[in-house]
Design a protein around this motif. Sequence first.
Motif, PDB file in Angstrom:
ATOM      1  N   SER A  73      33.014  -8.718 -32.426  1.00  0.00           N
ATOM      2  CA  SER A  73      32.337  -8.772 -30.815  1.00  0.00           C
ATOM      3  C   SER A  73      33.134 -10.110 -30.226  1.00  0.00           C
ATOM      4  N   LEU A  74      33.365 -10.585 -29.071  1.00  0.00           N
ATOM      5  CA  LEU A  74      34.097 -11.399 -28.440  1.00  0.00           C
ATOM      6  C   LEU A  74      33.257 -11.908 -27.306  1.00  0.00           C
ATOM      7  N   TYR A  75      32.789 -13.114 -27.321  1.00  0.00           N
ATOM      8  CA  TYR A  75      32.180 -13.784 -26.387  1.00  0.00           C
ATOM      9  C   TYR A  75      32.868 -15.048 -25.940  1.00  0.00           C
ATOM     10  N   TRP A  76      32.906 -14.901 -24.509  1.00  0.00           N
ATOM     11  CA  TRP A  76      33.552 -16.249 -23.620  1.00  0.00           C
ATOM     12  C   TRP A  76      32.536 -17.334 -23.303  1.00  0.00           C
ATOM     13  N   ILE A  77      32.885 -18.728 -23.279  1.00  0.00           N
ATOM     14  CA  ILE A  77      32.359 -19.801 -22.595  1.00  0.00           C
ATOM     15  C   ILE A  77      33.253 -20.348 -21.894  1.00  0.00           C
ATOM     16  N   ASP A  78      33.089 -20.408 -20.693  1.00  0.00           N
ATOM     17  CA  ASP A  78      33.772 -20.810 -19.576  1.00  0.00           C
ATOM     18  C   ASP A  78      33.641 -22.417 -19.486  1.00  0.00           C
ATOM     19  N   LYS A  79      34.816 -22.910 -19.009  1.00  0.00           N
ATOM     20  CA  LYS A  79      34.877 -24.344 -18.902  1.00  0.00           C
ATOM     21  C   LYS A  79      34.614 -25.177 -20.274  1.00  0.00           C
ATOM     22  N   CYS A  80      35.034 -24.762 -21.289  1.00  0.00           N
ATOM     23  CA  CYS A  80      35.270 -25.140 -22.613  1.00  0.00           C
ATOM     24  C   CYS A  80      36.388 -24.985 -23.468  1.00  0.00           C
ATOM     25  N   GLY A  81      36.377 -25.945 -24.212  1.00  0.00           N
ATOM     26  CA  GLY A  81      37.680 -25.977 -25.030  1.00  0.00           C
ATOM     27  C   GLY A  81      37.596 -25.542 -26.365  1.00  0.00           C
ATOM     28  N   HIS A  82      38.253 -26.156 -27.561  1.00  0.00           N
ATOM     29  CA  HIS A  82      38.519 -25.667 -28.707  1.00  0.00           C
ATOM     30  C   HIS A  82      37.181 -25.840 -29.847  1.00  0.00           C
ATOM     31  N   ALA A  83      36.322 -26.718 -29.236  1.00  0.00           N
ATOM     32  CA  ALA A  83      35.004 -27.026 -30.239  1.00  0.00           C
ATOM     33  C   ALA A  83      33.720 -26.498 -29.569  1.00  0.00           C
ATOM     34  N   ALA A  84      33.702 -25.244 -29.277  1.00  0.00           N
ATOM     35  CA  ALA A  84      32.440 -24.730 -28.288  1.00  0.00           C
ATOM     36  C   ALA A  84      31.241 -25.220 -28.638  1.00  0.00           C
ATOM     37  N   MET A  85      31.121 -25.383 -30.157  1.00  0.00           N
ATOM     38  CA  MET A  85      29.678 -25.725 -30.551  1.00  0.00           C
ATOM     39  C   MET A  85      29.214 -27.083 -30.213  1.00  0.00           C
ATOM     40  N   MET A  86      30.162 -27.824 -29.996  1.00  0.00           N
ATOM     41  CA  MET A  86      30.099 -29.339 -29.551  1.00  0.00           C
ATOM     42  C   MET A  86      29.925 -29.382 -28.178  1.00  0.00           C
ATOM     43  N   GLU A  87      31.083 -28.662 -27.316  1.00  0.00           N
ATOM     44  CA  GLU A  87      31.080 -28.886 -25.864  1.00  0.00           C
ATOM     45  C   GLU A  87      30.045 -28.080 -25.155  1.00  0.00           C
ATOM     46  N   SER A  88      29.534 -26.952 -25.607  1.00  0.00           N
ATOM     47  CA  SER A  88      28.739 -26.089 -24.834  1.00  0.00           C
ATOM     48  C   SER A  88      27.636 -25.671 -25.981  1.00  0.00           C
ATOM     49  N   PRO A  89      26.990 -26.490 -26.248  1.00  0.00           N
ATOM     50  CA  PRO A  89      25.904 -26.072 -27.679  1.00  0.00           C
ATOM     51  C   PRO A  89      24.997 -25.174 -27.397  1.00  0.00           C
ATOM     52  N   ASP A  90      24.323 -25.181 -26.110  1.00  0.00           N
ATOM     53  CA  ASP A  90      23.198 -24.286 -25.853  1.00  0.00           C
ATOM     54  C   ASP A  90      23.685 -22.796 -25.670  1.00  0.00           C
ATOM     55  N   GLU A  91      24.884 -22.886 -24.951  1.00  0.00           N
ATOM     56  CA  GLU A  91      25.527 -21.468 -24.646  1.00  0.00           C
ATOM     57  C   GLU A  91      26.006 -20.942 -25.873  1.00  0.00           C
ATOM     58  N   PHE A  92      26.597 -21.666 -26.905  1.00  0.00           N
ATOM     59  CA  PHE A  92      26.924 -21.337 -28.275  1.00  0.00           C
ATOM     60  C   PHE A  92      26.052 -20.602 -28.888  1.00  0.00           C
ATOM     61  N   ASN A  93      24.850 -21.257 -29.112  1.00  0.00           N
ATOM     62  CA  ASN A  93      23.596 -20.958 -29.995  1.00  0.00           C
ATOM     63  C   ASN A  93      22.853 -19.696 -29.302  1.00  0.00           C
ATOM     64  N   ARG A  94      23.109 -19.735 -28.021  1.00  0.00           N
ATOM     65  CA  ARG A  94      22.356 -18.387 -27.115  1.00  0.00           C
ATOM     66  C   ARG A  94      23.123 -17.070 -27.527  1.00  0.00           C
ATOM     67  N   LEU A  95      24.455 -17.268 -27.518  1.00  0.00           N
ATOM     68  CA  LEU A  95      25.477 -16.259 -27.870  1.00  0.00           C
ATOM     69  C   LEU A  95      25.438 -15.684 -29.413  1.00  0.00           C
ATOM     70  N   LEU A  96      25.399 -16.882 -30.093  1.00  0.00           N
ATOM     71  CA  LEU A  96      25.336 -16.630 -31.656  1.00  0.00           C
ATOM     72  C   LEU A  96      23.805 -15.758 -31.849  1.00  0.00           C
ATOM     73  N   GLU A  97      22.980 -16.411 -31.466  1.00  0.00           N
ATOM     74  CA  GLU A  97      21.522 -15.499 -31.614  1.00  0.00           C
ATOM     75  C   GLU A  97      21.486 -14.210 -31.343  1.00  0.00           C
ATOM     76  N   ASP A  98      22.093 -14.060 -30.021  1.00  0.00           N
ATOM     77  CA  ASP A  98      21.998 -12.552 -29.569  1.00  0.00           C
ATOM     78  C   ASP A  98      22.814 -11.947 -30.709  1.00  0.00           C
ATOM     79  N   TRP A  99      23.994 -12.269 -30.976  1.00  0.00           N
ATOM     80  CA  TRP A  99      25.010 -11.234 -31.844  1.00  0.00           C
ATOM     81  C   TRP A  99      24.107 -11.332 -33.217  1.00  0.00           C
ATOM     82  N   LEU A 100      23.479 -12.297 -33.467  1.00  0.00           N
ATOM     83  CA  LEU A 100      22.772 -12.079 -34.770  1.00  0.00           C
ATOM     84  C   LEU A 100      21.536 -11.161 -34.717  1.00  0.00           C
ATOM     85  N   SER A 101      20.977 -11.108 -33.752  1.00  0.00           N
ATOM     86  CA  SER A 101      19.919  -9.974 -33.503  1.00  0.00           C
ATOM     87  C   SER A 101      20.443  -8.231 -33.249  1.00  0.00           C
TER      88      SER A 101
END
Length: 257
Positions: free
Chosen positions: A222-250
Motif C-alpha cells: 500500500s502506497l501513501y504520499w506525503i506532500d512537501k516532503c523529501g527523502h526522510a519522511a519520518m523526520m520531516e513530516s513526523p505527525d503525518e508519517f505516524n498517522r499513515l503508519l498507524e492507519d496501515w497497521l490497523s
Amino acid sequence: MEKYYKKEGKYSYYEAGEGTPIVVLHGLMGGLSNFDAVASHFSEKGYKIVIPDLPIYTQSILKTNVKAFARYVKDFITYKGFDRVILLGNSLGGHIALYHTKMYPEKVAGLVLTGSSGLYESAMGDSYPKRGDYEYIKKKAQDVFYDPKMATKELVDEVFASVNDRIKLIKTLTIAKSAIRHNMAKDLPKMHVQTCLIWGRNDLVTPPSVAEEFNELLPNASLYWIDKCGHAAMMESPDEFNRLLEDWLSHTHLKAH
C-alpha cells in the motif's frame, strides 16, 4: 517514558514500549535520533520499538554489504528472542529490511519502507562524494529534505566528517556498490509480506517513480504520499508519517493486541 539505550555484547540499541516489536533500520548517514517521533508515538501504542545501531562503519570490509547487514539484523532479532517483527527502514535501512525479508521471510510480519533504496541508486552512486568541499556536502544534505533548513549545521558537519574520514569513505563506496549489486526488482514479486510504502512526493534521492515501482512489484503493498516532503519522511513530516503508519497497521491487523 521508558526509553533507553542499551549496549549488550556486540549490540547497541534503543528500546522503548511493550508489545508487538517494530525493528527500525536507519540509513547510511542516519542516526537513531531520526526516528525519535516514531519511537515516542508507537511505544505508547502497544508496540515495542527497537532501533539497533547498524554496523555500517564498524565491520570488516568483507561484511560491509547489504547481505551481511541483513544477516546482522536476523542475528539481532534472534538475540532479542522475537518471533516475528515488523521491519521499518529508511533509505539503506529499507534495502536491508527488504533483503532480510527475502532471506528470512518467516521472521517478518510486516514491512514499512520510506525512501528505500533497492531499486534505484542515484542515492549512492553519482559523483558522490566530493571530499573536502563543504558547500557541495551541504547542498547534498539539503537535497535530502524538501525544506533545506532541516539540514542543520550539526547534520552537515556530521556528513562532512564522514566523507572526509578515509575508512568511512571507502566503506560508503563499498556499500553503494553492494546496493547496486543487490537490486531487488526480480525478488519483489515473490515477497508476499504486507508492505507499507510512505513516500515524500518531493524525494530527490529515491524519487516518486521508485515508490510507484515498489508498489507495482510488491504483491501486498500500500502506497501513501506525503506532500512537501523529501527523502526522510519520518523526520520531516513526523505527525503525518505516524498517522499513515498507524492507519496501515490497523488495516492490516498488525496492530498491537
